[in-house]
Design an enzyme around this catalytic site. Structure first.
Site, PDB file in Angstrom:
ATOM      1  N   CYS A 114       0.810  -1.226   0.000  1.00 12.04           N
ATOM      2  CA  CYS A 114       0.000   0.000   0.000  1.00 12.04           C
ATOM      3  C   CYS A 114       0.841   1.273   0.000  1.00 12.04           C
ATOM      4  CB  CYS A 114      -0.939   0.012   1.193  1.00 12.04           C
ATOM      5  SG  CYS A 114      -2.004  -1.408   1.235  1.00 12.04           S
ATOM      6  N   HIS A 254      -3.554   7.196   3.037  1.00 11.15           N
ATOM      7  CA  HIS A 254      -3.964   5.887   2.540  1.00 11.15           C
ATOM      8  C   HIS A 254      -5.331   5.556   3.125  1.00 11.15           C
ATOM      9  CE1 HIS A 254      -4.127   1.809   1.376  1.00 11.15           C
ATOM     10  NE2 HIS A 254      -3.770   1.287   2.534  1.00 11.15           N
ATOM     11  N   ASN A 284     -10.478  -0.165   0.555  1.00 14.65           N
ATOM     12  CA  ASN A 284      -9.015  -0.076   0.514  1.00 14.65           C
ATOM     13  C   ASN A 284      -8.536  -0.614  -0.838  1.00 14.65           C
ATOM     14  OD1 ASN A 284      -6.269  -0.448   0.758  1.00 14.65           O
ATOM     15  ND2 ASN A 284      -6.367  -1.369   2.805  1.00 14.65           N
TER      16      ASN A 284
HETATM   17  O1  UT7 Z   1      -3.807  -1.343   3.583  1.00 11.90           O
HETATM   18  C1  UT7 Z   1      -3.284  -2.385   4.288  1.00 11.90           C
HETATM   19  C2  UT7 Z   1      -3.265  -2.112   5.724  1.00 11.90           C
HETATM   20  N1  UT7 Z   1      -4.398  -2.691   6.382  1.00 11.90           N
HETATM   21  C3  UT7 Z   1      -4.985  -2.049   7.382  1.00 11.90           C
HETATM   22  O2  UT7 Z   1      -4.638  -0.925   7.661  1.00 11.90           O
HETATM   23  C4  UT7 Z   1      -6.002  -2.730   8.196  1.00 11.90           C
HETATM   24  C5  UT7 Z   1      -5.824  -2.324   9.654  1.00 11.90           C
HETATM   25  N2  UT7 Z   1      -6.776  -2.996  10.522  1.00 11.90           N
HETATM   26  C6  UT7 Z   1      -8.079  -2.648  10.568  1.00 11.90           C
HETATM   27  O3  UT7 Z   1      -8.523  -1.797   9.824  1.00 11.90           O
HETATM   28  C7  UT7 Z   1      -8.933  -3.328  11.603  1.00 11.90           C
HETATM   29  O4  UT7 Z   1      -8.121  -4.061  12.468  1.00 11.90           O
HETATM   30  C8  UT7 Z   1     -10.010  -4.261  10.980  1.00 11.90           C
HETATM   31  C9  UT7 Z   1     -11.076  -3.436  10.280  1.00 11.90           C
HETATM   32  C10 UT7 Z   1      -9.374  -5.231  10.023  1.00 11.90           C
HETATM   33  C11 UT7 Z   1     -10.708  -5.039  12.087  1.00 11.90           C
HETATM   34  O5  UT7 Z   1     -11.267  -4.145  13.032  1.00 11.90           O
HETATM   35  P1  UT7 Z   1     -10.990  -4.340  14.587  1.00 11.90           P
HETATM   36  O6  UT7 Z   1     -11.755  -3.303  15.304  1.00 11.90           O
HETATM   37  O7  UT7 Z   1      -9.490  -4.374  14.795  1.00 11.90           O
HETATM   38  O8  UT7 Z   1     -11.645  -5.733  14.855  1.00 11.90           O
HETATM   39  P2  UT7 Z   1     -10.983  -7.061  15.420  1.00 11.90           P
HETATM   40  O9  UT7 Z   1     -10.101  -7.696  14.400  1.00 11.90           O
HETATM   41  O10 UT7 Z   1     -10.399  -6.774  16.766  1.00 11.90           O
HETATM   42  O11 UT7 Z   1     -12.251  -7.967  15.596  1.00 11.90           O
HETATM   43  C12 UT7 Z   1     -13.301  -7.609  16.517  1.00 11.90           C
HETATM   44  C13 UT7 Z   1     -14.431  -8.626  16.374  1.00 11.90           C
HETATM   45  C14 UT7 Z   1     -13.936 -10.076  16.356  1.00 11.90           C
HETATM   46  O12 UT7 Z   1     -14.888 -10.848  17.085  1.00 11.90           O
HETATM   47  P3  UT7 Z   1     -14.593 -11.292  18.596  1.00 11.90           P
HETATM   48  O13 UT7 Z   1     -13.317 -12.074  18.539  1.00 11.90           O
HETATM   49  O14 UT7 Z   1     -14.452 -10.004  19.354  1.00 11.90           O
HETATM   50  O15 UT7 Z   1     -15.804 -12.095  18.928  1.00 11.90           O
HETATM   51  C15 UT7 Z   1     -13.973 -10.462  14.912  1.00 11.90           C
HETATM   52  O16 UT7 Z   1     -14.165 -11.846  14.733  1.00 11.90           O
HETATM   53  O17 UT7 Z   1     -15.080  -8.434  15.099  1.00 11.90           O
HETATM   54  C16 UT7 Z   1     -15.164  -9.684  14.414  1.00 11.90           C
HETATM   55  N3  UT7 Z   1     -15.150  -9.436  12.980  1.00 11.90           N
HETATM   56  C17 UT7 Z   1     -16.258  -9.190  12.268  1.00 11.90           C
HETATM   57  N4  UT7 Z   1     -17.549  -9.133  12.608  1.00 11.90           N
HETATM   58  C18 UT7 Z   1     -18.449  -8.841  11.635  1.00 11.90           C
HETATM   59  C19 UT7 Z   1     -14.070  -9.378  12.155  1.00 11.90           C
HETATM   60  N5  UT7 Z   1     -14.478  -9.112  10.916  1.00 11.90           N
HETATM   61  C20 UT7 Z   1     -15.836  -8.991  10.947  1.00 11.90           C
HETATM   62  C21 UT7 Z   1     -16.812  -8.692   9.973  1.00 11.90           C
HETATM   63  N6  UT7 Z   1     -18.107  -8.639  10.376  1.00 11.90           N
HETATM   64  N7  UT7 Z   1     -16.510  -8.472   8.689  1.00 11.90           N
END
Ligand code: UT7
Length: 327
Positions: A114, A254, A284
């Site tokens: 990215c 980004h 993204n």
């Molecule tokens: O360009 C490349 C660089 N990439 C990035 O910059 C991405 C950076 N990371 C992020 O943007 C975030 O970490 C994400 C959007 C990927 C995830 O958000 P988060 O607030 O960090 O969520 P998390 O991974 O901590 O997950 C929280 C909960 C989990 O459930 P439990 O374990 O708390 O029960 C996940 O399983 O959300 C769940 N979850 C979802 N729920 C509904 C993960 N994906 C989804 C989804 N829909 N699509």
């Protein structure tokens, strides 16, 4: 003799097909409320079957050439930043060079995920400043849909396809690229990668069955890294350019997550109208996200000649980079 390099034309190209959050609700266990509140994404563009990165990258380059009023034969170099090339080789930049009719241009691909556009502009402007070349096309193009696992809800809702380009040329002193800050930390390579398809894990029946050709990401680790990298890289590039945060007319970050963008916006005390946001409509788009957002800002008149534009990105590698440019 040294010269000054600047952006003299911008362009972008996006697929017309839209995938909405409601579409994802039918594919994986997710919902619109989660996606919007955690990421800011409402829809993204997805290329048609049979299309490839060079299709969009060539269109973005042509738009940038048209905006600059420069003919393809006058281009000296095409740099394509991508992690989803048409093929492993030859370089996608060569396919773009041919389709543009840039018959006098050298061409190569650059892999910095990215952050690729930041890397590409830094290399291209350096070659102009040193007098090696006059006109360099830097294009970032990615069809992340091609390596997205549409059974993995933690990544599939995030990504979209597209391309953005700039033409770099000689400009007068005081304009153009004022400073660049690039960095990498390969110890974090494990947080964002496509494991199979390279020399470590060539394509095999097993690699396909184990879904190793898809992008894998540790979201939380990448998020923490991103917030820090955006702030520190922006601070370094401002210092290097002899500018302060008050000098920023337009910030083009980004587009990975609205929460990461908001963290940067509040850190630098910028009003909302100074920060370009496209994530709600395109998701993204990897290396393309910054030049697509820049092109929209230029075409809408939000970024005007003379403005100080700060672009900042981060991604797989891990890599990061920021540019301060006077349009
Ligand atoms: O360009 C490349 C660089 N990439 C990035 O910059 C991405 C950076 N990371 C992020 O943007 C975030 O970490 C994400 C959007 C990927 C995830 O958000 P988060 O607030 O960090 O969520 P998390 O991974 O901590 O997950 C929280 C909960 C989990 O459930 P439990 O374990 O708390 O029960 C996940 O399983 O959300 C769940 N979850 C979802 N729920 C509904 C993960 N994906 C989804 C989804 N829909 N699509």
């Amino acid at each position: 003799m040294s010269y000054h390099a600047g952006i003299v034309g911008t362009g972008s190209a996006l697929p017309t097909r839209i995938l909405t959050n409601a579409d994802f609700e039918k594919m994986v266990d997710t919902n619109d409320e989660w996606i919007v509140s955690r990421t800011g994404i409402r829809e993204r563009r997805i290329a048609e079957e049979g299309e490839a990165t060079s299709d969009y990258a060539t269109a973005a380059c042509q738009n940038a050439l048209d905006a600059a009023g420069v003919a393809a034969e006058d281009v000296d170099l095409v740099i394509c930043a991508t992690v989803t090339p048409d093929m492993m080789f030859p370089a996608t930049a060569c396919l773009i060079q041919d389709r543009l009719g840039a018959t006098h241009a050298a061409a190569f691909d650059l892999s910095a995920a990215c952050s690729g556009f930041m890397y590409g502009v830094t290399v291209g402007s350096g070659l102009i400043e040193s007098g090696v070349y006059k006109n360099v096309l830097v294009v970032a193009g990615d069809l992340l849909s091609r390596i997205t696992d549409y059974e993995d809800r933690s990544t599939c809702v995030l990504f979209g396809d597209g391309a953005g380009a700039v033409l770099l040329s000689r400009v007068e002193e005081g304009r153009g690229v004022l400073a660049s800050d690039l960095g990498s930390d390969g110890s974090g390579a494990k947080y964002l990668l496509q494991p199979a398809g390279g020399s470590r894990m060539p394509a095999s029946v097993e690699s396909v069955e184990q879904r190793q050709h898809y992008l894998k990401m540790e979201g939380r680790e990448t998020f923490k890294f991103a917030v820090k990298a955006m702030a520190s890289s922006t601070e370094r590039v401002l210092e290097q350019a002899g500018l302060t945060k008050q000098d920023i007319d337009v910030l083009v970050p980004h587009q990975a997550n609205i929460r990461i963008i908001e963290a940067a916006r509040t850190r630098f005390g910028l009003d909302e109208d100074k920060v370009v946001v496209t994530i709600h409509k395109y998701g993204n788009t990897s290396a393309s996200s910054i030049p697509i957002a820049l092109d929209e800002a230029v075409r809408s008149g939000r970024a005007k000649p003379g403005d100080v534009i700060v672009m900042v990105g981060f991604g797989g590698g891990l890599t990061w980079g920021a540019l301060a440019v006077r349009l």
